[in-house]
Design a protein around this motif. Structure first.
Motif, mmCIF file in Angstrom:
data_model
loop_
_atom_site.group_PDB
_atom_site.id
_atom_site.type_symbol
_atom_site.label_atom_id
_atom_site.label_comp_id
_atom_site.label_asym_id
_atom_site.label_seq_id
_atom_site.Cartn_x
_atom_site.Cartn_y
_atom_site.Cartn_z
ATOM 1 N N LEU A 251 -1.288 -0.846 6.930
ATOM 2 C CA LEU A 251 -1.185 -1.771 5.801
ATOM 3 C C LEU A 251 -0.922 -1.032 4.487
ATOM 4 N N ILE A 252 -1.632 0.083 4.296
ATOM 5 C CA ILE A 252 -1.521 0.800 3.023
ATOM 6 C C ILE A 252 -0.176 1.503 2.885
ATOM 7 N N SER A 253 0.249 2.226 3.936
ATOM 8 C CA SER A 253 1.405 3.113 3.797
ATOM 9 C C SER A 253 2.728 2.511 4.257
ATOM 10 N N GLU A 254 2.712 1.536 5.169
ATOM 11 C CA GLU A 254 3.975 1.041 5.721
ATOM 12 C C GLU A 254 4.254 -0.429 5.393
ATOM 13 N N ILE A 255 3.214 -1.249 5.295
ATOM 14 C CA ILE A 255 3.428 -2.664 4.967
ATOM 15 C C ILE A 255 3.353 -2.883 3.466
ATOM 16 N N GLY A 256 2.256 -2.442 2.858
ATOM 17 C CA GLY A 256 2.054 -2.643 1.427
ATOM 18 C C GLY A 256 1.446 -4.006 1.137
ATOM 19 N N PHE A 257 0.822 -4.126 -0.021
ATOM 20 C CA PHE A 257 0.185 -5.372 -0.430
ATOM 21 C C PHE A 257 1.030 -6.061 -1.503
ATOM 22 N N PRO A 258 1.021 -7.393 -1.518
ATOM 23 C CA PRO A 258 1.755 -8.121 -2.564
ATOM 24 C C PRO A 258 1.237 -7.749 -3.951
ATOM 25 N N GLN A 259 2.133 -7.646 -4.880
ATOM 26 C CA GLN A 259 1.756 -7.311 -6.250
ATOM 27 C C GLN A 259 1.362 -8.586 -6.990
ATOM 28 N N VAL A 260 0.104 -8.955 -6.842
ATOM 29 C CA VAL A 260 -0.439 -10.135 -7.508
ATOM 30 C C VAL A 260 -1.393 -9.658 -8.591
ATOM 31 N N ALA A 261 -1.219 -10.163 -9.783
ATOM 32 C CA ALA A 261 -2.002 -9.700 -10.931
ATOM 33 C C ALA A 261 -3.496 -9.853 -10.671
ATOM 34 N N GLY A 262 -4.224 -8.773 -10.896
ATOM 35 C CA GLY A 262 -5.674 -8.836 -10.807
ATOM 36 C C GLY A 262 -6.253 -8.599 -9.427
ATOM 37 N N ILE A 263 -5.420 -8.508 -8.391
ATOM 38 C CA ILE A 263 -5.926 -8.303 -7.037
ATOM 39 C C ILE A 263 -5.703 -6.845 -6.642
ATOM 40 N N SER A 264 -6.800 -6.094 -6.535
ATOM 41 C CA SER A 264 -6.728 -4.677 -6.190
ATOM 42 C C SER A 264 -6.658 -4.505 -4.678
ATOM 43 N N MET A 265 -6.473 -3.259 -4.249
ATOM 44 C CA MET A 265 -6.436 -2.973 -2.815
ATOM 45 C C MET A 265 -7.768 -3.355 -2.153
ATOM 46 N N ALA A 266 -8.889 -3.022 -2.817
ATOM 47 C CA ALA A 266 -10.197 -3.372 -2.269
ATOM 48 C C ALA A 266 -10.343 -4.874 -2.114
ATOM 49 N N MET A 267 -9.844 -5.626 -3.078
ATOM 50 C CA MET A 267 -9.929 -7.086 -3.008
ATOM 51 C C MET A 267 -9.069 -7.630 -1.871
#
Length: 413
Positions: A251-267
């Motif tokens: 998830l971290i290195s190949e998929i990635g998280f949506p860039q939504v304001a205020g939502i961190s990786m931990a969240m």
């Protein structure tokens, strides 16, 4: 205050799940983003854990069957608490122990984790079965799973909050919960359904323990169903190590998280875990009400279907082109695992004699650890040579032999 065995068991499952979820929801941020562990080091951490389980599981299971399930569980709680707390204070120790790397310190903590887990593994299940009987095992394990999932919901929020304060705090908090749980069990856990083996005159403790282990081995050897369960745990372990250690890295290195304001990786990890626990809670409640989970054939059919679905879900996650696809696959895997766990516990305990229950359960855990120890490096090597996606696909394919085992069990039944 007097608590019956079922209440104590539910408290134990709730608090242990709270501790585990608090630690493991955001552990990838601590291990990967803070400590900088690479995929190979992550799998080495898992391998050390599983090797310690593999080496000590048989001994601790025999202790539970020979002397006391209660004593074994309490010892395990304190060892787990120490192991997790050691990781929680790692930033403080880093200044005091400049010659010991963070990676080595994590490996030391894993030894406490592994040995502590072996004292609890098998003993807690054997204890509750002896205290309440086998007639309603499926219902008890389903209820315990509901309590665990409710604890997960609370632990997810705690994990995200503590991680934002400092990435090591979830481990410190989880370790303290386990230590407190050990104290709780000293005062409230009773042992009325277990009778220790009578030692023959002149028999040493080691000889008595070896006889208990041999009795468990003979039970497995003479019962074909237990040999088949042993195969299931072996391949389950081989498949789970790669997925458990690498899906966050994927998830971290190949998929990635949506860039939504205020939502961190931990969240994001907290949101995924919360959705998974909530859906799992609904699924377990539905199964508990609509299925006869005390019926062995229904249990085996359920595990056959769930295993087939998990193979498809793991491969779907590995090949996910975007975050949405990966999220759906992750949630499906979470629901499947929530349902499979109590079904497996029920199936296993319906086929074991009480006198060697903890020993046989420990042998099953050893089989799982052996599968993880053998499968983890293979899956990790594939990830190193090819990609994390290839590792995850391999992990999914390692579950296929389990379908053949369940099919054989159903035909024999």
């Amino acid at each position: 205050m007097v608590m019956n065995a079922t209440t104590v068991y539910m408290v134990k499952r709730f608090m242990a799940s709270l501790a585990n979820t608090t630690m493991f929801t955001t552990y990838a941020i601590f291990y990967i983003a803070t400590l900088g562990l690479n995929p190979f080091e992550l799998l080495l951490v898992g391998m050390v854990l599983e090797l310690s389980v593999l080496l000590f599981e048989g001994v601790t299971g025999v202790v539970a069957d020979t002397y006391s399930r209660r004593l074994s569980i309490i010892i395990g709680m304190f060892l787990l608490g120490i192991g997790f707390a050691l990781q929680g204070i790692l930033p403080v120790l880093d200044g005091w122990l400049p010659f010991v790397s963070a990676f080595v310190w994590v490996l030391i903590a894993q030894l406490f984790f592994g040995v502590g887990d072996t004292f609890v593994s098998g003993a807690d299940t054997a204890w509750i079965v002896d205290e309440v009987g086998e007639e309603k095992l499926g219902s008890i394990f389903m209820r315990a799973k509901r309590y665990s999932l409710l604890a997960n919901m609370l632990g997810i929020g705690l994990s995200v909050w503590l991680s934002t304060l400092a990435p090591n705090l979830p481990y410190l908090f989880g370790g303290l919960i386990y230590l407190a749980l050990g104290v709780f069990l000293i005062f409230f856990m009773k042992e009325t359904g277990f009778t220790p083996r009578e030692r023959e005159k002149g028999t040493s403790q080691w000889k008595e323990m070896s006889e208990t282990w041999l009795s468990g081995a003979r039970v497995i050897r003479k019962e074909p169903i237990l040999l088949l369960i042993l195969l299931v745990t072996l391949f389950t372990g081989a498949a789970s190590e790669g997925y458990d250690r690498l899906h966050e890295a994927h998830l971290i290195s190949e998929i990635g998280f949506p860039q939504v304001a205020g939502i961190s990786m931990a969240m994001w990890f907290g949101i995924i875990a919360a959705l998974s626990s909530l859906l799992g809670l609904f699924a377990v409640s539905f199964a508990e009400k609509r299925l006869d989970v005390n019926n062995e054939r229904i249990v085996v059919v359920g595990m056959f279907v769930l295993t087939a679905l998990k193979i498809a879900a793991v491969i779907a996650f590995a090949t996910a082109p975007d975050f949405g696809w990966a999220l759906v696959a992750l949630l499906l895997i979470g629901v499947i695992d929530s349902l499979t766990s109590p079904l497996y516990e029920t199936w296993l305990n319906l086929n074991i004699e009480s006198s060697v229950r903890a020993t046989v359960l420990s042998m099953m855990s050893q089989s799982n650890a052996l599968g993880q120890t053998m499968g983890g490096p293979v899956v990790g090597w594939i990830g190193h040579r090819l990609s994390i996606r290839a590792s995850l696909i391999t992990a999914g394919l390692l579950l296929i032999p389990i379908l053949a085992v369940f099919g054989r069990v159903l035909r024999k039944r």
